[in-house]
Scaffold this motif. Sequence first.
Motif, short mmCIF file in Angstrom:
data_model
loop_
_atom_site.label_atom_id
_atom_site.label_comp_id
_atom_site.label_asym_id
_atom_site.label_seq_id
_atom_site.Cartn_x
_atom_site.Cartn_y
_atom_site.Cartn_z
N LEU A 112 25.17 -11.92 -22.31
CA LEU A 112 24.68 -10.73 -21.60
C LEU A 112 25.82 -9.80 -21.23
O LEU A 112 25.67 -8.58 -21.26
CB LEU A 112 23.88 -11.13 -20.36
N SER A 113 26.99 -10.34 -20.92
CA SER A 113 28.14 -9.47 -20.62
C SER A 113 28.56 -8.71 -21.88
O SER A 113 28.99 -7.56 -21.79
CB SER A 113 29.30 -10.27 -20.04
N ILE A 114 28.43 -9.32 -23.05
CA ILE A 114 28.71 -8.61 -24.31
C ILE A 114 27.71 -7.48 -24.49
O ILE A 114 28.08 -6.35 -24.83
CB ILE A 114 28.67 -9.58 -25.51
N LEU A 115 26.44 -7.76 -24.26
CA LEU A 115 25.39 -6.74 -24.38
C LEU A 115 25.68 -5.56 -23.44
O LEU A 115 25.58 -4.40 -23.85
CB LEU A 115 24.02 -7.35 -24.05
N VAL A 116 26.06 -5.85 -22.23
CA VAL A 116 26.36 -4.79 -21.26
C VAL A 116 27.54 -3.95 -21.75
O VAL A 116 27.48 -2.72 -21.76
CB VAL A 116 26.63 -5.37 -19.86
N ARG A 117 28.63 -4.62 -22.15
CA ARG A 117 29.84 -3.89 -22.57
C ARG A 117 29.62 -3.08 -23.85
O ARG A 117 30.09 -1.96 -23.97
CB ARG A 117 30.99 -4.87 -22.80
N LYS A 118 28.89 -3.64 -24.81
CA LYS A 118 28.77 -3.00 -26.12
C LYS A 118 27.62 -1.99 -26.21
O LYS A 118 27.66 -1.09 -27.04
CB LYS A 118 28.58 -4.06 -27.21
N PHE A 138 20.48 -4.17 -31.42
CA PHE A 138 21.79 -4.74 -31.14
C PHE A 138 21.80 -6.24 -31.42
O PHE A 138 22.76 -6.77 -31.99
CB PHE A 138 22.22 -4.48 -29.68
N ILE A 139 20.73 -6.94 -31.05
CA ILE A 139 20.65 -8.38 -31.32
C ILE A 139 20.74 -8.63 -32.82
O ILE A 139 21.46 -9.53 -33.27
CB ILE A 139 19.36 -8.99 -30.71
N GLU A 140 20.01 -7.84 -33.61
CA GLU A 140 20.06 -8.00 -35.06
C GLU A 140 21.48 -7.74 -35.58
O GLU A 140 22.02 -8.51 -36.39
CB GLU A 140 19.07 -7.04 -35.73
N TYR A 141 22.12 -6.68 -35.09
CA TYR A 141 23.50 -6.36 -35.48
C TYR A 141 24.44 -7.49 -35.06
O TYR A 141 25.27 -7.94 -35.85
CB TYR A 141 23.92 -5.04 -34.84
N TYR A 142 24.32 -7.94 -33.84
CA TYR A 142 25.16 -9.01 -33.32
C TYR A 142 25.02 -10.26 -34.18
O TYR A 142 26.02 -10.88 -34.56
CB TYR A 142 24.78 -9.32 -31.86
N ASN A 143 23.79 -10.64 -34.49
CA ASN A 143 23.55 -11.86 -35.27
C ASN A 143 24.16 -11.78 -36.67
O ASN A 143 24.61 -12.79 -37.21
CB ASN A 143 22.06 -12.16 -35.37
N THR A 144 24.18 -10.59 -37.28
CA THR A 144 24.71 -10.48 -38.64
C THR A 144 26.21 -10.24 -38.68
O THR A 144 26.84 -10.54 -39.70
CB THR A 144 23.99 -9.36 -39.43
N THR A 145 26.81 -9.71 -37.62
CA THR A 145 28.22 -9.35 -37.69
C THR A 145 29.13 -10.07 -36.69
O THR A 145 30.32 -10.18 -36.94
CB THR A 145 28.41 -7.83 -37.46
#
Length: 161
Positions: A112-118, A138-145
């Motif tokens: 969640l801290s990554i989600l907040v920052r990014k 963002f979750i989809e992007y995070y999961n792939t990259t």
Amino acid sequence: MASGAISNTSYGPTRNEADFASHVQHTVTAEPDVSRWHFVVDNLDTHRSETLVRLVARASGPPEMDLGEKGKSGILHNRQTRAAFLSDPTHKIVFHYTPLHSSWLNQIEIWLSILVRKLLRRGSFGSVEELEAKVLQFIEYYNTTMAKPFAWTYCGKALVA
């Protein structure tokens, strides 16, 4: 195998005991071949609720298990008795409660801290629906990259007497 990916997302306008129990049920049902589930959670009352106890009892215990009555007796008596039941390592669904003031142990807090920052800190959203869509993107992007298991590197600071 741990991948660090975010899956089985749950979101909505409330964060109550029914919402959390529904999330747990959804997560467990999504992968029925898992023999034992371990959830690391903080000490919110929603993580020690009557609804959650009933869910774990249905998944783990004999159907005739007497849970008692909330606020009066048995497993449902109070937060401590409910937490003890939910922490039982023999259950199919086991909860592990982080110590107070140790959110760094809870991996979803780290994410969640990554989600907040990014995304959220400088984000501008015209509606709740737009916010939901951006978070899911963002979750989809995070999961792939970016997804990988977190590696804790902090070893602690020596206490000086």
